[in-house]
Scaffold this motif. Structure first.
Motif, short mmCIF file in Angstrom:
data_model
loop_
_atom_site.label_atom_id
_atom_site.label_comp_id
_atom_site.label_asym_id
_atom_site.label_seq_id
_atom_site.Cartn_x
_atom_site.Cartn_y
_atom_site.Cartn_z
N ASN A 21 35.99 48.70 9.79
CA ASN A 21 35.66 49.92 10.54
C ASN A 21 34.55 49.75 11.57
N MET A 22 34.34 48.52 12.06
CA MET A 22 33.33 48.28 13.10
C MET A 22 33.89 47.32 14.13
N TRP A 23 33.54 47.55 15.38
CA TRP A 23 33.95 46.66 16.45
C TRP A 23 32.90 45.57 16.61
N GLU A 24 33.37 44.32 16.79
CA GLU A 24 32.45 43.22 17.05
C GLU A 24 33.05 42.26 18.06
N ASP A 25 32.22 41.39 18.59
CA ASP A 25 32.62 40.45 19.63
C ASP A 25 33.30 41.17 20.79
N GLY A 26 32.74 42.32 21.15
CA GLY A 26 33.31 43.13 22.21
C GLY A 26 32.86 42.67 23.59
N VAL A 27 33.71 42.94 24.57
CA VAL A 27 33.38 42.61 25.95
C VAL A 27 34.03 43.63 26.88
N VAL A 28 33.28 44.01 27.91
CA VAL A 28 33.80 44.85 28.98
C VAL A 28 33.67 44.03 30.25
N ASN A 29 34.75 43.93 31.00
CA ASN A 29 34.76 43.12 32.23
C ASN A 29 35.36 43.97 33.35
N ILE A 30 34.58 44.21 34.40
CA ILE A 30 35.04 45.00 35.55
C ILE A 30 34.97 44.10 36.78
N ASN A 31 36.07 43.99 37.51
CA ASN A 31 36.14 43.13 38.69
C ASN A 31 36.63 43.92 39.90
N GLY A 32 36.09 43.57 41.04
CA GLY A 32 36.56 44.13 42.30
C GLY A 32 36.63 43.02 43.34
N ARG A 33 37.68 43.02 44.13
CA ARG A 33 37.85 42.00 45.17
C ARG A 33 38.29 42.67 46.47
N TYR A 34 37.84 42.08 47.56
CA TYR A 34 38.22 42.54 48.88
C TYR A 34 38.39 41.33 49.77
N PHE A 35 39.42 41.34 50.61
CA PHE A 35 39.45 40.37 51.70
C PHE A 35 40.01 41.03 52.94
N SER A 36 39.44 40.61 54.06
CA SER A 36 39.74 41.25 55.34
C SER A 36 41.08 40.78 55.89
N ASN A 37 41.52 41.47 56.89
CA ASN A 37 42.65 41.00 57.67
C ASN A 37 42.21 39.73 58.39
N LEU A 38 43.17 38.91 58.81
CA LEU A 38 42.82 37.73 59.60
C LEU A 38 42.30 38.16 60.96
N MET A 39 41.22 37.53 61.38
CA MET A 39 40.63 37.83 62.68
C MET A 39 40.71 36.58 63.56
N ASP A 40 40.93 36.76 64.84
CA ASP A 40 41.01 35.64 65.77
C ASP A 40 39.62 35.25 66.25
N ALA A 41 39.38 33.93 66.27
CA ALA A 41 38.14 33.38 66.84
C ALA A 41 38.56 32.13 67.61
N GLY A 42 39.10 32.34 68.80
CA GLY A 42 39.65 31.23 69.56
C GLY A 42 40.94 30.75 68.90
N HIS A 43 41.02 29.46 68.64
CA HIS A 43 42.20 28.89 67.97
C HIS A 43 42.09 28.97 66.45
N THR A 44 40.96 29.46 65.95
CA THR A 44 40.71 29.54 64.51
C THR A 44 40.91 30.97 64.04
N LYS A 45 41.42 31.11 62.82
CA LYS A 45 41.55 32.43 62.18
C LYS A 45 40.43 32.53 61.14
N VAL A 46 39.86 33.72 61.00
CA VAL A 46 38.72 33.94 60.10
C VAL A 46 39.07 35.06 59.13
N ARG A 47 38.64 34.89 57.88
CA ARG A 47 38.84 35.94 56.87
C ARG A 47 37.57 36.04 56.03
N GLN A 48 37.16 37.26 55.71
CA GLN A 48 35.99 37.54 54.88
C GLN A 48 36.45 37.91 53.48
#
Length: 188
Positions: free
Chosen positions: A21-48
Motif C-alpha cells: 500500500n505504498m509507492w516507492e522508486d517513483g519518478v516523474v519525467n516531463i519533457n518538452g522539445r522544439y525545433f524551428s523550420n529550416l532557415m536559409d543562410a546562403g547555401h547553408t540551412k540552419v535549424r534551432q
C-alpha cells in the motif's frame, strides 16, 4: 507543427512500484522539445533546437539519487547527485552543402544548463547549477549500417566543487522511427 514557428513536442511519464500500500522508486519525467523550420543562410540551412526536461524521484530505494555524471567530478571522483533535475538545452545546426563520397555534413554548437538538487535545498542555488557548452560535426551517409557519425567536443564549466573539464567523443547512431530505435535497414 506551426507554419510560422516550427515543431513542438512534449510528454509526461510517471512510474513507480506499489509495495504494501505504498509507492516507492517513483519518478516523474516531463519533457518538452522544439525545433524551428529550416532557415536559409546562403547555401547553408540552419535549424534551432530547444530541449527542456524535469525529473523528480520519490521514495527511492534502489537508486536513491539521480546522477549528473557526464563531465563533472570532484577531486575525489564524486559526481553531482540529487532527487530533482531540471535541464535546458539549446543547439543550432548548420546543414552545409558539402558532399564527399556519399557523406553530407552538418556543424553544430550549443549549450546545456542543468540544475540538480536534493530535497530541502534551494534548486537554483549556485552550487547546484552545471552549465556546459558543446560543438561538433555530424556526418550522414545513408549507405552505411550506422548512417550517422558524430564528432563532439564538450566543455564542462567550473562550478562550486567541480573542476572544469573537456571531453571529445565519437559516436554513431541509427535513425529513430516512431519513437523507437530502428534495428534494421528497410529494403525497397
Amino acid at each position: 507543427y506551426y507554419d510560422r514557428s516550427g515543431y513542438f513536442y512534449g510528454d509526461v511519464t510517471v512510474g513507480g512500484f506499489r509495495k504494501t500500500n505504498m509507492w516507492e522508486d517513483g519518478v516523474v519525467n516531463i519533457n518538452g522539445r522544439y525545433f524551428s523550420n529550416l532557415m536559409d543562410a546562403g547555401h547553408t540551412k540552419v535549424r534551432q533546437f530547444v530541449n527542456a526536461s524535469y525529473v523528480k524521484g520519490y521514495n527511492r530505494t534502489v537508486y536513491q539519487e539521480l546522477l549528473l555524471g557526464r563531465g563533472w567530478r570532484t577531486a575525489k571522483g564524486f559526481v553531482p547527485t540529487g532527487d530533482e533535475r531540471i535541464t535546458l538545452g539549446l543547439e543550432t545546426v548548420y546543414f552545409t552543402p558539402w558532399y564527399y563520397y556519399g557523406f553530407k555534413f552538418a556543424l553544430y554548437h550549443g549549450a546545456d544548463f542543468t540544475v540538480i538538487s536534493k530535497s530541502g535545498e534551494k534548486s537554483f542555488d549556485r552550487k547546484n547549477m552545471f552549465p556546459s557548452i558543446k560543438a561538433g560535426i555530424r556526418m550522414l551517409n545513408d549507405n552505411l549500417v550506422f548512417p550517422t557519425l558524430s564528432i563532439d567536443v564538450n566543455y564542462y564549466i567550473r562550478t562550486a566543487d567541480y573542476k572544469p573539464s573537456l571531453s571529445v567523443g565519437v559516436s554513431t547512431s541509427l535513425p529513430r522511427l516512431f519513437g523507437a530505435p530502428q534495428n534494421f535497414k528497410p529494403q525497397v
